[in-house]
Design an enzyme around this catalytic site. Structure first.
Site, mmCIF file in Angstrom:
data_model
loop_
_atom_site.group_PDB
_atom_site.id
_atom_site.type_symbol
_atom_site.label_atom_id
_atom_site.label_comp_id
_atom_site.label_asym_id
_atom_site.label_seq_id
_atom_site.Cartn_x
_atom_site.Cartn_y
_atom_site.Cartn_z
ATOM 1 N N HIS A 17 5.560 6.007 -0.774
ATOM 2 C CA HIS A 17 6.330 4.823 -1.157
ATOM 3 C C HIS A 17 5.516 3.564 -0.867
ATOM 4 O O HIS A 17 4.516 3.625 -0.146
ATOM 5 C CB HIS A 17 7.641 4.781 -0.348
ATOM 6 N N HIS B 123 0.844 -1.200 0.000
ATOM 7 C CA HIS B 123 0.000 0.000 0.000
ATOM 8 C C HIS B 123 0.879 1.250 0.000
ATOM 9 O O HIS B 123 2.075 1.173 0.314
ATOM 10 C CB HIS B 123 -0.905 0.015 1.237
HETATM 11 P P1 2AM Z 1 6.155 2.111 6.182
HETATM 12 O O1 2AM Z 1 5.501 1.318 5.096
HETATM 13 O O2 2AM Z 1 7.144 3.091 5.663
HETATM 14 O O3 2AM Z 1 6.666 1.256 7.294
HETATM 15 C C1 2AM Z 1 1.126 0.980 8.617
HETATM 16 O O4 2AM Z 1 2.026 0.733 9.631
HETATM 17 C C2 2AM Z 1 1.677 1.991 7.642
HETATM 18 O O5 2AM Z 1 1.881 3.239 8.307
HETATM 19 C C3 2AM Z 1 3.006 1.600 7.039
HETATM 20 O O6 2AM Z 1 2.935 1.795 5.635
HETATM 21 C C4 2AM Z 1 4.009 2.513 7.653
HETATM 22 O O7 2AM Z 1 4.986 3.009 6.797
HETATM 23 C C5 2AM Z 1 3.165 3.707 8.034
HETATM 24 N N1 2AM Z 1 3.757 4.414 9.180
HETATM 25 C C6 2AM Z 1 4.171 5.696 9.191
HETATM 26 N N2 2AM Z 1 4.622 6.039 10.392
HETATM 27 C C7 2AM Z 1 4.536 4.945 11.167
HETATM 28 C C8 2AM Z 1 4.859 4.679 12.521
HETATM 29 N N3 2AM Z 1 5.361 5.614 13.331
HETATM 30 N N4 2AM Z 1 4.647 3.431 12.968
HETATM 31 C C9 2AM Z 1 4.138 2.474 12.166
HETATM 32 N N5 2AM Z 1 3.787 2.681 10.879
HETATM 33 C C10 2AM Z 1 3.982 3.900 10.385
#
Ligand code: 2AM
Length: 190
Positions: free
Chosen positions: A121, A37
């Site tokens: 991303h 996603h």
């Molecule tokens: P990431 O893909 O770069 O890990 C669910 O966890 C989504 O929220 C993920 O896509 C994650 O990004 C994003 N996300 C952003 N900040 C986060 C945080 N502090 N903790 C967990 N997930 C985060």
């Protein structure tokens, strides 16, 4: 408490394209294809009683449907090692517009404002370990990766349940974008 985030899931054919990238690095757990996603906004843990407010706020977001293209591979990290490896998104003003609308809606619903810059991303793998020596090669090899364009006609409020074997994401609510009923080629091309 419930852990929430707002995201755009990938269509199946794009999941398959991205999934084909997921090999060639040691000791990493690749994200399952159905979990790929683009996060618009990580909300985090909120009391369940806040869910309705958040849902109401998101349901009045008005933004046009658009198309997105995935492009290239890179990583986030620091001196302690790589934090994640991801696929990038080609320049997409409509995605930033949607993200801004989602942000204002959430702030109106009482969610503290986001302080981090939006860097859209699709995460392929997350790791707290030191980087694999082959990471540079992996990124270079996939630097010309492209997938799409694909239509983005809705966005989704997900809950996330953390388990030993990874996060379980559940789509809780889906919100349509405007003009999504137009034939696919008529959508604004990013
Ligand atoms: P990431 O893909 O770069 O890990 C669910 O966890 C989504 O929220 C993920 O896509 C994650 O990004 C994003 N996300 C952003 N900040 C986060 C945080 N502090 N903790 C967990 N997930 C985060």
């Amino acid at each position: 408490m419930i852990r929430l985030f707002v995201a755009i899931p990938l269509p199946e054919e794009i999941q398959d394209r991205v999934s084909a990238l997921c090999s060639g690095l040691a000791n990493v757990r690749w994200v399952d294809a159905e979990n790929f996603h683009i996060t618009l906004r990580f909300i985090g843990e909120v009391d369940e009683s806040r869910f309705e407010d958040i849902d109401m706020a998101l349901s009045v977001v008005r933004a046009p449907a658009f198309r997105l293209k995935l492009s290239g591979v890179d990583s986030f990290g620091n001196n302690n090692g790589v934090r994640s490896v991801w696929v990038g998104i080609e320049r997409a003003p409509a995605l930033f517009h949607l993200r801004d609308k989602v942000e204002s809606a959430l702030v109106r619903a009482g969610v503290p404002p986001e302080t981090q810059k939006f860097k859209p991303h699709v995460t392929l793998t997350r790791s707290r370990q030191r980087g694999d020596a082959r990471l540079g090669e992996f990124i270079a090899r996939n630097s010309l990766f492209q997938a799409g364009p694909f239509p983005v006609t809705e966005f989704t409020l997900f809950s996330s349940f953390l388990t030993q074997s990874g996060s379980i994401y559940t789509p809780e609510r889906v919100y349509p974008l405007e003009g999504a009923e137009q034939p696919y080629p008529a959508l604004q091309d990013e």
